[in-house]
Design a protein around this motif. Structure first.
Motif, PDB file in Angstrom:
ATOM      1  N   SER A  45       0.696  -1.236  -0.023  1.00 52.21           N
ATOM      2  CA  SER A  45      -0.034   0.082  -0.031  1.00 52.21           C
ATOM      3  C   SER A  45       1.045   1.195  -0.051  1.00 52.21           C
ATOM      4  O   SER A  45       0.589   2.165  -0.893  1.00 52.21           O
ATOM      5  CB  SER A  45      -0.705  -0.093   1.286  1.00 52.21           C
ATOM      6  OG  SER A  45      -1.798   1.348   1.394  1.00 52.21           O
ATOM      7  N   GLN A  46       1.958   1.220   0.917  1.00 49.64           N
ATOM      8  CA  GLN A  46       2.890   2.344   0.998  1.00 49.64           C
ATOM      9  C   GLN A  46       3.616   2.651  -0.331  1.00 49.64           C
ATOM     10  O   GLN A  46       3.514   3.810  -0.810  1.00 49.64           O
ATOM     11  CB  GLN A  46       3.730   2.327   2.161  1.00 49.64           C
ATOM     12  CG  GLN A  46       3.315   2.396   3.375  1.00 49.64           C
ATOM     13  CD  GLN A  46       2.688   3.612   3.616  1.00 49.64           C
ATOM     14  OE1 GLN A  46       1.246   3.860   3.687  1.00 49.64           O
ATOM     15  NE2 GLN A  46       3.374   4.765   4.203  1.00 49.64           N
ATOM     16  N   ARG A  77       1.150   4.035  -2.943  1.00 52.57           N
ATOM     17  CA  ARG A  77       0.721   5.613  -2.904  1.00 52.57           C
ATOM     18  C   ARG A  77       1.812   6.319  -3.161  1.00 52.57           C
ATOM     19  O   ARG A  77       1.881   7.463  -3.601  1.00 52.57           O
ATOM     20  CB  ARG A  77       0.442   5.667  -1.407  1.00 52.57           C
ATOM     21  CG  ARG A  77      -0.830   5.137  -0.858  1.00 52.57           C
ATOM     22  CD  ARG A  77      -1.326   5.364   0.653  1.00 52.57           C
ATOM     23  NE  ARG A  77      -2.490   4.459   1.020  1.00 52.57           N
ATOM     24  CZ  ARG A  77      -2.896   4.525   2.272  1.00 52.57           C
ATOM     25  NH1 ARG A  77      -2.208   4.978   3.137  1.00 52.57           N
ATOM     26  NH2 ARG A  77      -4.078   3.942   2.445  1.00 52.57           N
ATOM     27  N   CYS A 124       2.224   6.838  -6.787  1.00 53.42           N
ATOM     28  CA  CYS A 124       1.225   7.574  -7.604  1.00 53.42           C
ATOM     29  C   CYS A 124       1.511   9.053  -7.233  1.00 53.42           C
ATOM     30  O   CYS A 124       1.025   9.976  -7.713  1.00 53.42           O
ATOM     31  CB  CYS A 124      -0.325   7.137  -6.954  1.00 53.42           C
ATOM     32  SG  CYS A 124      -0.781   5.753  -7.595  1.00 53.42           S
ATOM     33  N   LYS A 125       2.010   9.332  -6.097  1.00 55.91           N
ATOM     34  CA  LYS A 125       2.450  10.674  -5.632  1.00 55.91           C
ATOM     35  C   LYS A 125       3.505  11.496  -6.381  1.00 55.91           C
ATOM     36  O   LYS A 125       3.873  12.699  -5.990  1.00 55.91           O
ATOM     37  CB  LYS A 125       2.415  10.890  -4.077  1.00 55.91           C
ATOM     38  CG  LYS A 125       1.598  10.472  -3.237  1.00 55.91           C
ATOM     39  CD  LYS A 125       1.537  10.653  -1.914  1.00 55.91           C
ATOM     40  CE  LYS A 125       0.433  10.413  -0.917  1.00 55.91           C
ATOM     41  NZ  LYS A 125       0.404  10.517   0.529  1.00 55.91           N
TER      42      LYS A 125
END
Length: 355
Positions: free
Chosen positions: A120-121, A124, A127-128
């Motif tokens: 998950s990290q 994210r 995507c950032k």
């Protein structure tokens, strides 16, 4: 290449490759290939750039890595990028995800919550980072961790890069046991999640894809890292996690991108690997990759050949008490390892198939 030192000079060993690694330099030398001669385990890797006539300049988008700590740990991983900047996504995942997942497996009896957290990290973070183009680009991830102390193999994955356990078949050969399933949108539970999120699954005449009204592209897998647009339509970064207790018949783990699995079955792959002794694992990986390239060429009349990457690692056996293994392995994970990087031939055209 493919040789195991009797007393490895480097008790901790790391090797990895992506198209970005090919431009790195160590002591002024360009790192263009990996060697298993210093690794405290037999392993082999082959990485072949594909061919798409409509996009000849597209780089090899596969990344891979392997990490070994003598008698304690073995890790092999594949990341298969897709989209315009898929090579950046796969490299980013290789650099950020593998160590976290490995640490979770060796430090936890039940590593699943921590492994899910790492996926998950990294998703994210990917995507950032606008420079990585993750709105319309992403990557698979398949990581196999051999926790020698607990005599188990923990495989986590998103996407369609598969892992296979190779075992003695009792007749002098190897049998393949699949450790992953492809995350494709036509699976009932995957389709249900996608449709609940407002996405839809369509068949384009070749494969099923996830799409959304107004979306810029349609993705042919139901789980991935990156692909922010597709994740708005129900694609997930949650990995499947499978733990396998190992027995004396279990010999090696094979992880490969779908460039292998679209044209070679797991049992056919096992048959190719079985032709080579363990200390020729590099040659076995090369033979498997070359056979995949030949089959792609024959199937598409040379018009399309997917990027092809395979990593084979033979399984070490526990040599110390579990408590000693854990303390030593955690120490190795927190200290720098010797490193070589670069796809085996990631910037070259695929070999010409034999007539």
């Amino acid at each position: 290449v493919g040789r195991k030192a009797a007393e490895p000079a480097n008790p901790a060993y790391w090797a990895g490759g992506s198209i970005l690694d090919a431009s790195r330099r160590v002591n002024g030398e360009k790192r263009v290939s990996a060697s298993s001669s210093d690794a405290p385990a037999y392993f082999g890797v082959a990485c072949r750039k594909g061919l798409k006539k409509q996009c000849l300049q597209q780089p090899n988008q596969d990344s891979w890595c392997a990490r070994f700590a003598a008698g304690k740990l073995g890790v092999v991983a594949i990341f298969d990028g897709h989209g315009e900047k898929g090579h950046l996504a796969s490299h980013f995942a290789k650099e950020t995800l593998t160590k976290g997942v490995t640490s979770a497996v060796v430090s936890r009896e039940d590593p699943s919550p921590d492994v899910q957290h790492w996926y998950s990290q990294v998703h994210r973070a990917l995507c950032k980072a606008p420079e990585l183009g993750a709105q319309l680009s992403g990557t698979t991830a398949t990581i196999a961790v051999h926790d020698v102390a607990r005599e188990r193999l923990v495989v986590s994955h998103v996407g369609d890069s598969g892992a296979v356990l190779l075992r003695h078949d009792g007749a002098g050969g190897l049998a393949a046991r699949c450790l992953t399933r492809d995350h494709v949108p036509e699976l009932a539970e995957e389709r249900a999640r996608i449709e609940k999120a407002g996405g839809s699954v369509v068949f384009d005449g070749c494969c099923h894809r996830v799409t959304q009204v107004g979306a810029g592209s349609a993705l042919n897998m139901s789980r991935s890292l990156g692909d922010a647009s597709a994740h708005e339509a129900g694609v997930s970064a949650e990995p499947d996690i499978r733990q396998t207790l190992l027995g004396p018949e279990d010999m090696a783990v094979l992880v490969a991108s779908d460039g292998i699995w679209q044209v070679i079955t797991p049992q056919q792959a096992a048959g190719i690997v079985a032709r080579f002794p363990a200390d020729s694992a590099m040659e076995a990986a090369g033979a498997l990759a070359d056979e995949a390239v030949r089959r792609w060429f024959a199937r598409s009349q040379g018009q399309v050949i997917d990027d092809v990457t395979v990593v084979i690692a033979y399984l070490a056996r526990r040599s110390r008490a579990p408590s000693e293994d854990l303390a030593s392995t955690m120490s190795l994970l927190s200290s720098p390892c010797s490193e070589v990087s670069g796809p085996s031939d990631g910037t070259s055209a695929p070999p010409t198939p034999a007539a």
